[in-house]
Design a protein around this motif. Structure first.
Motif, PDB file in Angstrom:
ATOM      1  N   ASN A 198       9.183 -25.771  34.873  1.00 22.75           N
ATOM      2  CA  ASN A 198       9.608 -25.056  33.653  1.00 22.75           C
ATOM      3  C   ASN A 198      10.006 -26.042  32.546  1.00 22.75           C
ATOM      4  OD1 ASN A 198       9.152 -22.516  34.695  1.00 22.75           O
ATOM      5  ND2 ASN A 198      11.219 -22.356  35.614  1.00 22.75           N
ATOM      6  N   ARG A 199      10.665 -27.127  32.971  1.00 15.04           N
ATOM      7  CA  ARG A 199      11.034 -28.137  31.978  1.00 15.04           C
ATOM      8  C   ARG A 199       9.772 -28.796  31.383  1.00 15.04           C
ATOM      9  NH1 ARG A 199      13.643 -31.125  35.102  1.00 15.04           N
ATOM     10  NH2 ARG A 199      12.071 -32.771  35.391  1.00 15.04           N
ATOM     11  N   ASP A 200       8.817 -29.146  32.234  1.00 19.23           N
ATOM     12  CA  ASP A 200       7.564 -29.756  31.746  1.00 19.23           C
ATOM     13  C   ASP A 200       6.771 -28.786  30.880  1.00 19.23           C
ATOM     14  OD1 ASP A 200       8.265 -32.005  33.099  1.00 19.23           O
ATOM     15  OD2 ASP A 200       6.932 -31.631  34.825  1.00 19.23           O
ATOM     16  N   GLN A 201       6.773 -27.531  31.264  1.00 16.09           N
ATOM     17  CA  GLN A 201       6.023 -26.527  30.495  1.00 16.09           C
ATOM     18  C   GLN A 201       6.643 -26.330  29.112  1.00 16.09           C
ATOM     19  OE1 GLN A 201       4.057 -22.530  31.863  1.00 16.09           O
ATOM     20  NE2 GLN A 201       6.229 -22.134  31.493  1.00 16.09           N
ATOM     21  N   ALA A 202       7.955 -26.299  29.039  1.00 13.02           N
ATOM     22  CA  ALA A 202       8.619 -26.160  27.741  1.00 13.02           C
ATOM     23  C   ALA A 202       8.329 -27.379  26.865  1.00 13.02           C
ATOM     24  CB  ALA A 202      10.125 -25.975  27.945  1.00 13.02           C
ATOM     25  N   HIS A 203       8.399 -28.547  27.488  1.00 13.42           N
ATOM     26  CA  HIS A 203       8.069 -29.766  26.729  1.00 13.42           C
ATOM     27  C   HIS A 203       6.618 -29.737  26.250  1.00 13.42           C
ATOM     28  CE1 HIS A 203       7.995 -33.944  25.508  1.00 13.42           C
ATOM     29  NE2 HIS A 203       6.938 -34.164  26.325  1.00 13.42           N
ATOM     30  N   PHE A 204       5.721 -29.218  27.072  1.00  4.84           N
ATOM     31  CA  PHE A 204       4.294 -29.156  26.714  1.00  4.84           C
ATOM     32  C   PHE A 204       4.058 -28.234  25.533  1.00  4.84           C
ATOM     33  CE2 PHE A 204       0.145 -27.097  27.184  1.00  4.84           C
ATOM     34  CZ  PHE A 204      -0.697 -28.193  27.195  1.00  4.84           C
ATOM     35  N   TYR A 205       4.615 -27.024  25.576  1.00  2.00           N
ATOM     36  CA  TYR A 205       4.318 -26.026  24.550  1.00  2.00           C
ATOM     37  C   TYR A 205       5.178 -26.167  23.293  1.00  2.00           C
ATOM     38  CZ  TYR A 205       1.227 -23.488  27.700  1.00  2.00           C
ATOM     39  OH  TYR A 205       0.201 -23.133  28.521  1.00  2.00           O
ATOM     40  N   PHE A 206       6.344 -26.730  23.416  1.00  4.24           N
ATOM     41  CA  PHE A 206       7.221 -26.784  22.263  1.00  4.24           C
ATOM     42  C   PHE A 206       7.348 -28.175  21.638  1.00  4.24           C
ATOM     43  CE2 PHE A 206       8.606 -23.000  24.492  1.00  4.24           C
ATOM     44  CZ  PHE A 206       8.756 -22.086  23.465  1.00  4.24           C
ATOM     45  N   SER A 207       6.850 -29.181  22.281  1.00  2.00           N
ATOM     46  CA  SER A 207       6.997 -30.523  21.737  1.00  2.00           C
ATOM     47  C   SER A 207       5.701 -31.326  21.788  1.00  2.00           C
ATOM     48  CB  SER A 207       8.102 -31.270  22.504  1.00  2.00           C
ATOM     49  OG  SER A 207       8.213 -32.600  22.029  1.00  2.00           O
ATOM     50  N   GLN A 208       5.153 -31.467  22.989  1.00  2.76           N
ATOM     51  CA  GLN A 208       4.019 -32.379  23.161  1.00  2.76           C
ATOM     52  C   GLN A 208       2.768 -31.876  22.432  1.00  2.76           C
ATOM     53  OE1 GLN A 208       3.106 -33.180  27.265  1.00  2.76           O
ATOM     54  NE2 GLN A 208       2.144 -35.140  26.776  1.00  2.76           N
ATOM     55  N   MET A 209       2.323 -30.657  22.724  1.00  2.99           N
ATOM     56  CA  MET A 209       1.107 -30.128  22.100  1.00  2.99           C
ATOM     57  C   MET A 209       1.277 -29.868  20.602  1.00  2.99           C
ATOM     58  SD  MET A 209      -1.181 -30.402  24.266  1.00  2.99           S
ATOM     59  CE  MET A 209      -2.462 -29.602  23.322  1.00  2.99           C
ATOM     60  N   PRO A 210       2.429 -29.354  20.135  1.00  6.00           N
ATOM     61  CA  PRO A 210       2.581 -29.215  18.675  1.00  6.00           C
ATOM     62  C   PRO A 210       2.437 -30.550  17.934  1.00  6.00           C
ATOM     63  CG  PRO A 210       4.205 -27.861  19.765  1.00  6.00           C
ATOM     64  CD  PRO A 210       3.527 -28.653  20.840  1.00  6.00           C
ATOM     65  N   GLN A 211       2.957 -31.614  18.526  1.00  6.18           N
ATOM     66  CA  GLN A 211       2.795 -32.917  17.874  1.00  6.18           C
ATOM     67  C   GLN A 211       1.321 -33.330  17.803  1.00  6.18           C
ATOM     68  OE1 GLN A 211       5.241 -35.759  19.919  1.00  6.18           O
ATOM     69  NE2 GLN A 211       7.186 -34.797  19.305  1.00  6.18           N
ATOM     70  N   ILE A 212       0.611 -33.087  18.898  1.00  2.00           N
ATOM     71  CA  ILE A 212      -0.825 -33.421  18.900  1.00  2.00           C
ATOM     72  C   ILE A 212      -1.571 -32.567  17.885  1.00  2.00           C
ATOM     73  CG2 ILE A 212      -2.916 -33.393  20.300  1.00  2.00           C
ATOM     74  CD1 ILE A 212      -1.178 -34.070  22.727  1.00  2.00           C
ATOM     75  N   PHE A 213      -1.247 -31.277  17.827  1.00  2.00           N
ATOM     76  CA  PHE A 213      -1.920 -30.386  16.875  1.00  2.00           C
ATOM     77  C   PHE A 213      -1.591 -30.773  15.431  1.00  2.00           C
ATOM     78  CE2 PHE A 213      -2.379 -26.544  19.970  1.00  2.00           C
ATOM     79  CZ  PHE A 213      -3.323 -27.270  20.671  1.00  2.00           C
ATOM     80  N   ASP A 214      -0.347 -31.188  15.193  1.00  2.00           N
ATOM     81  CA  ASP A 214       0.019 -31.629  13.842  1.00  2.00           C
ATOM     82  C   ASP A 214      -0.740 -32.898  13.444  1.00  2.00           C
ATOM     83  OD1 ASP A 214       1.721 -29.513  13.596  1.00  2.00           O
ATOM     84  OD2 ASP A 214       3.541 -30.652  14.101  1.00  2.00           O
ATOM     85  N   LYS A 215      -0.930 -33.799  14.395  1.00  2.00           N
ATOM     86  CA  LYS A 215      -1.731 -34.996  14.105  1.00  2.00           C
ATOM     87  C   LYS A 215      -3.177 -34.631  13.791  1.00  2.00           C
ATOM     88  CE  LYS A 215       1.024 -38.117  17.013  1.00  2.00           C
ATOM     89  NZ  LYS A 215       1.018 -38.963  18.242  1.00  2.00           N
ATOM     90  N   LEU A 216      -3.720 -33.670  14.540  1.00  2.00           N
ATOM     91  CA  LEU A 216      -5.086 -33.209  14.256  1.00  2.00           C
ATOM     92  C   LEU A 216      -5.171 -32.549  12.881  1.00  2.00           C
ATOM     93  CD1 LEU A 216      -6.064 -31.722  17.736  1.00  2.00           C
ATOM     94  CD2 LEU A 216      -7.044 -33.743  16.639  1.00  2.00           C
ATOM     95  N   GLN A 217      -4.130 -31.784  12.536  1.00  2.00           N
ATOM     96  CA  GLN A 217      -4.107 -31.143  11.215  1.00  2.00           C
ATOM     97  C   GLN A 217      -4.076 -32.208  10.116  1.00  2.00           C
ATOM     98  OE1 GLN A 217      -0.791 -28.535  10.606  1.00  2.00           O
ATOM     99  NE2 GLN A 217      -1.406 -27.982   8.518  1.00  2.00           N
TER     100      GLN A 217
END
Length: 545
Positions: A198-217
């Motif tokens: 649950n901790r890894d999943q929260a980090h994935f959806y709320f921190s890690q992937m948003p940062q990657i998507f923002d870099k792509l944007q």
């Protein structure tokens, strides 16, 4: 709004969109590349077209280059060639600024995009691995719970069985306790794994992937901005050459306005004026009387043996020389094969060329003498004797050119005498002057305002018209300060200045041109022995300074 927040679950959509953006960038680069090829081909075809129509001979050797029409056409060709150069410049600018730079930028964007998506896939893989571990611990916990429950049921059944031994009951109870302990450990492991996931999943959806998507944007927006700038370069490359192209078009317009038909007519006269006198009248030969007749001096077709040629059927009529087929001429050094006027011009050209060559050789001889003096004073700079062959050759060239100059001067004097002789013969043969202008000379006190056109008939004036005064009196006399002539002229016909303001002149008389014809048919001249006045323009051959 950003992709990391709004498009957190659209990983595949973002992957397709960013790939489409890079494909669009590559398509635009390909379009510009083909556009540059079109520009280069267009410029090449224009240059080939200009080369095809440019004169093959140098201007100094091409008589046609003296005509304003030809000069304007050559200027237009040169402007088209400059226009082709501007198209090449457009192609070069597009190739460097768009094709090369955007191609390099596209490669950088592809590498950056690949890095971001690799990072996102690694994060996804890590989350999937954590979920698999969670599922494994969950299944183990479930399996251990069933085994513990089964062991507890077995121990309870043996405990109630009267036939079971005490050892079997103890063994079953120990097995149930062991299974229960294993189930408790699996439970704790499952709970810990669930908490970690649950901790890894929260980090994935709320921190890690948003940062990657923002870099792509950010990457995609930078790509779009650079592509827009590339769109602008397409028009900037054109705008940079617009001033030069405008000058090319203006040059074509100037060339079109430079066509001067009158000047071209004068050039044609200067190029092909022969200087020959016009043929005289053919005398009547009376064949009705059987008597010996001598051929006329003015006849151009002279029969052989002094006898007139019979003009009967089957006989070929002799053509007069200006209209007959010209025989092949042999080129001579004094250009005597040419008409007098053309011979004079060619001799003048040759004389000027020889004079320039002579002056060049004289200057070279002086330079060699100075160099020889320097060598004699300072021997370390060179050997004076080494210059003797060059000095001797220069002296030989000077002597040869002096002889050529003398030779061409003699030929030129003879040719000029021929031209003057033929001109005099031509003047003497034209004994029928045209009628003077019907309008009064300039500054007449009687301004009737008549705008009758000049009569061009060459019939001799009748006796009645000669006796009738056709000039009105002048208001102004010619006592003002003399001005310098603007040219000279020769009287083609005799003119008797009977009216005030006019002046008499003899046929063949040289006069100074003081004022050109203003459109009324009168020209103001000055005689060598003094006196100024107006004479009919049609009675003169005028040459401006």
């Amino acid at each position: 709004m950003d992709w990391g927040t709004e498009l957190w679950d659209q990983f595949e959509v973002l992957e397709r969109h960013t790939q489409w953006g890079l494909d669009l960038l590559d398509r635009y680069v390909k379009f510009v590349k083909e556009r540059t090829e079109v520009e280069q081909a267009y410029a090449k075809q224009l240059r080939s077209l200009v080369k095809k129509y440019l004169p093959k001979r140098p201007a100094k050797d091409d008589p046609e280059s003296k005509f304003s029409q030809q000069q304007s056409f050559v200027q237009i060709l040169q402007e088209v060639n400059d226009f082709a150069g501007q198209r090449e410049l457009v192609a070069e600018n597009l190739s460097v600024r768009v094709c090369l730079e955007l191609t390099k930028y596209s490669q950088e964007m592809k590498q950056e995009r690949k890095m971001h998506f690799q990072e996102g896939r690694r994060a996804q893989q890590q989350l999937e691995n954590g979920f698999k571990q969670l599922e494994n611990s969950k299944r183990k916990f479930e399996r251990d719970c069933r085994e513990a429950e089964k062991a507890a049921q077995t121990a309870e059944r043996l405990d109630q069985d009267i036939n079971a031994t005490k050892a079997d009951v103890e063994k079953a109870k120990q097995q149930a306790h062991l299974r229960s302990h294993m189930a408790e450990e699996s439970k704790n492991e499952y709970a810990a794994q669930l908490q970690r996931f649950n901790r890894d999943q929260a980090h994935f959806y709320f921190s890690q992937m948003p940062q990657i998507f923002d870099k792509l944007q950010d990457m995609d927006e930078r790509r779009a901005t650079r592509l827009g700038a590339g769109y602008g370069l397409l028009s900037e490359a054109e705008l940079e050459v617009v001033p030069i192209i405008a000058k090319c078009l203006e040059g074509m317009k100037v060339a079109a306005n430079a066509v001067d038909p009158k000047n071209d007519s004068q050039v044609l006269i200067e190029l092909h004026k022969s200087g020959f006198a016009r043929p005289g009248d053919v005398e009547f030969e009376d064949f009705s009387q059987p008597m010996n007749r001598a051929p006329s001096d003015s006849s151009l077709g002279t029969p052989s043996e002094g006898r007139p040629e019979l003009r009967g059927p089957g006989r070929i009529r002799t053509k007069r020389w200006p209209f007959g087929k010209k025989n092949k001429t042999v080129v001579t050094e004094d250009f005597s094969h040419l008409p007098p006027e053309q011979q004079r011009k060619r001799l003048q050209q040759q004389l000027e060329e020889r004079s320039r060559e002579l002056q060049k050789e004289v200057d070279q001889r002086e330079a060699l003498k100075k160099m020889k003096d320097v060598y004699e004073k300072t021997p370390q700079m060179g050997d004076p004797a080494s210059l003797e062959p060059q000095i001797a050759e220069t002296l030989s060239n000077i002597e040869r050119l002096k002889l050529d100059v003398q030779k061409y001067e003699a030929w030129l004097a003879e040719a000029e005498s021929r031209v003057l002789s033929n001109r005099g013969d031509s003047l003497s043969r034209h004994t029928r002057p045209p009628d003077p202008p019907a309008s009064a000379p300039p500054d007449s006190s009687s301004n009737s305002g008549s705008q009758d056109t000049k009569e061009s008939s060459e019939e001799p004036p009748s006796e009645e018209s000669q006796d009738t005064p056709i000039y009105t009196e002048f208001d102004e006399d010619f006592e003002e300060e003399p001005t310098s002539p603007i040219g000279h002229c020769v009287a083609i016909y005799h003119f008797e200045g009977s009216s005030e303001g006019t002046i008499s002149m003899a046929e063949g008389e040289d006069l100074s041109l003081m004022e050109e014809d203003k459109g009324d048919g009168w020209t103001r001249v000055r005689r060598k022995e003094g006196g100024e006045g107006y004479v009919p323009t049609s009675y003169l051959r005028v040459t401006l300074n």
